[in-house]
Scaffold this active site. Structure first.
Site, PDB file in Angstrom:
ATOM      1  N   HIS A  68       0.842  -1.191   0.000  1.00  0.00           N
ATOM      2  CA  HIS A  68       0.000   0.000   0.000  1.00  0.00           C
ATOM      3  C   HIS A  68       0.880   1.246   0.000  1.00  0.00           C
ATOM      4  O   HIS A  68       0.687   2.147  -0.803  1.00  0.00           O
ATOM      5  CB  HIS A  68      -0.933   0.010   1.214  1.00  0.00           C
ATOM      6  CG  HIS A  68      -1.980   1.074   1.157  1.00  0.00           C
ATOM      7  ND1 HIS A  68      -3.117   1.057   1.929  1.00  0.00           N
ATOM      8  CD2 HIS A  68      -2.058   2.218   0.429  1.00  0.00           C
ATOM      9  CE1 HIS A  68      -3.857   2.126   1.674  1.00  0.00           C
ATOM     10  NE2 HIS A  68      -3.227   2.853   0.767  1.00  0.00           N
ATOM     11  N   GLU A 121       0.811   7.689  -4.044  1.00  0.00           N
ATOM     12  CA  GLU A 121       1.681   7.362  -2.915  1.00  0.00           C
ATOM     13  C   GLU A 121       2.947   8.202  -2.927  1.00  0.00           C
ATOM     14  O   GLU A 121       3.421   8.627  -1.865  1.00  0.00           O
ATOM     15  CB  GLU A 121       2.016   5.867  -2.934  1.00  0.00           C
ATOM     16  CG  GLU A 121       0.837   4.959  -2.629  1.00  0.00           C
ATOM     17  CD  GLU A 121       0.244   5.205  -1.251  1.00  0.00           C
ATOM     18  OE1 GLU A 121       1.010   5.224  -0.268  1.00  0.00           O
ATOM     19  OE2 GLU A 121      -0.984   5.384  -1.148  1.00  0.00           O
ATOM     20  N   HIS A 125       3.142  10.693   0.122  1.00  0.00           N
ATOM     21  CA  HIS A 125       4.048  10.162   1.144  1.00  0.00           C
ATOM     22  C   HIS A 125       5.520  10.183   0.737  1.00  0.00           C
ATOM     23  O   HIS A 125       6.389  10.461   1.557  1.00  0.00           O
ATOM     24  CB  HIS A 125       3.650   8.715   1.479  1.00  0.00           C
ATOM     25  CG  HIS A 125       2.245   8.555   1.950  1.00  0.00           C
ATOM     26  ND1 HIS A 125       1.826   8.986   3.196  1.00  0.00           N
ATOM     27  CD2 HIS A 125       1.159   8.010   1.344  1.00  0.00           C
ATOM     28  CE1 HIS A 125       0.543   8.707   3.342  1.00  0.00           C
ATOM     29  NE2 HIS A 125       0.109   8.120   2.237  1.00  0.00           N
TER      30      HIS A 125
END
Length: 264
Positions: A68, A121, A125
């Protein structure tokens, strides 16, 4: 009894405080540890199909736990997020990794490009993780995700304790937790999707927490902490995962492959 003026002042103060905290979180990119998160894709597909408007497509080359993300996190609250808007995702930076990424870090939402999940992502992040030298490029970020996927091989960890995917077998969550945490030697966050009648749950996601040298450490349970989630979060899919419950029978769903929805 409070006057209307006092109530208005208190509400105004709360609004200003929330605004200040939102700006602070948007501009403060420091973080304390990493949350490395993997999903069981079959359960994730159930969640996508049953609770969202999207449709899931599980490619036949997806055969194990998938990534993830690698999420920089703080001790007191989640984040930071979106640390560098001037550092966009570039597919060209990870072309050599794509043969692995499509099966280990796949986008399961049918109709979206293969890179949309990676882009999300990285922008949310990865740009924050880049403060760490081991993660200071797009290529390093995704390569590290693949390395950690090999290291935290939950399919093998669970199979070693006779916990394998099954349509009919129900497991005790404590057995699943003991297997995973016996391997990580740390407290992890284990999440499930729950049947509509709440009679059972299915394991869907595991978060393991890592120090900046990638050694394991206990995760932080944010349930009892004040949370200020970013209002600017541009998440493409918001899963309905929740903390697994110890006294609820737990499934570990087997893979079910089918043609893409447009072919049905």
């Amino acid at each position: 009894m409070k006057s209307c003026a006092q109530t208005a002042l208190q509400l105004g103060f709360i609004v200003l405080l929330c605004g200040f905290l939102a700006v602070w979180q948007r501009t403060n990119n420091d973080w304390d540890f990493i949350v490395y998160t993997q999903q069981w894709p079959q359960a994730s597909c159930v969640d996508i199909n049953e609770t969202r408007h999207e449709k899931c497509f599980l490619p036949s080359n997806v055969k194990t736990w998938t990534i993830h993300g690698i999420w920089p996190s703080r001790e007191q609250n989640k984040g930071p997020f979106y640390c560098n808007d001037s550092w966009p995702f570039r597919e060209s930076a990870i072309l050599d990794l794509e043969p692995q990424l499509v099966s280990k870090w796949p986008n399961l939402i049918h109709g979206e490009g293969k890179t949309s999940f990676w882009k999300h992502e990285w922008v949310k992040h990865g740009t924050c993780a880049a403060l760490l030298p081991d993660l200071d490029s797009e290529h390093k970020y995704f390569a590290k995700g693949l390395d950690l996927n090999k290291r935290f091989n939950y399919m093998k960890v669970l199979a070693d304790k006779n916990i394998t995917p099954s349509r009919d077998t129900l497991y005790k969550l404590t057995d699943i937790r003991n297997a995973i945490e016996g391997f990580t030697n740390s407290y992890t966050i284990i999440q499930c999707i729950v049947a509509k009648d709440e009679s059972k749950q299915a394991i869907v996601q595991v978060e393991v927490c890592l120090n900046k040298d990638f050694t394991t450490r206990d995760c932080v349970n944010y349930d009892n902490k004040f949370m200020l989630l970013p209002s600017w979060d541009r998440i493409p899919y918001n899963p309905s995962f929740e903390a697994c419950v110890d006294d609820r029978p737990t499934q570990y769903l087997p893979f079910t492959y089918s043609p893409p929805p447009d072919d049905l």
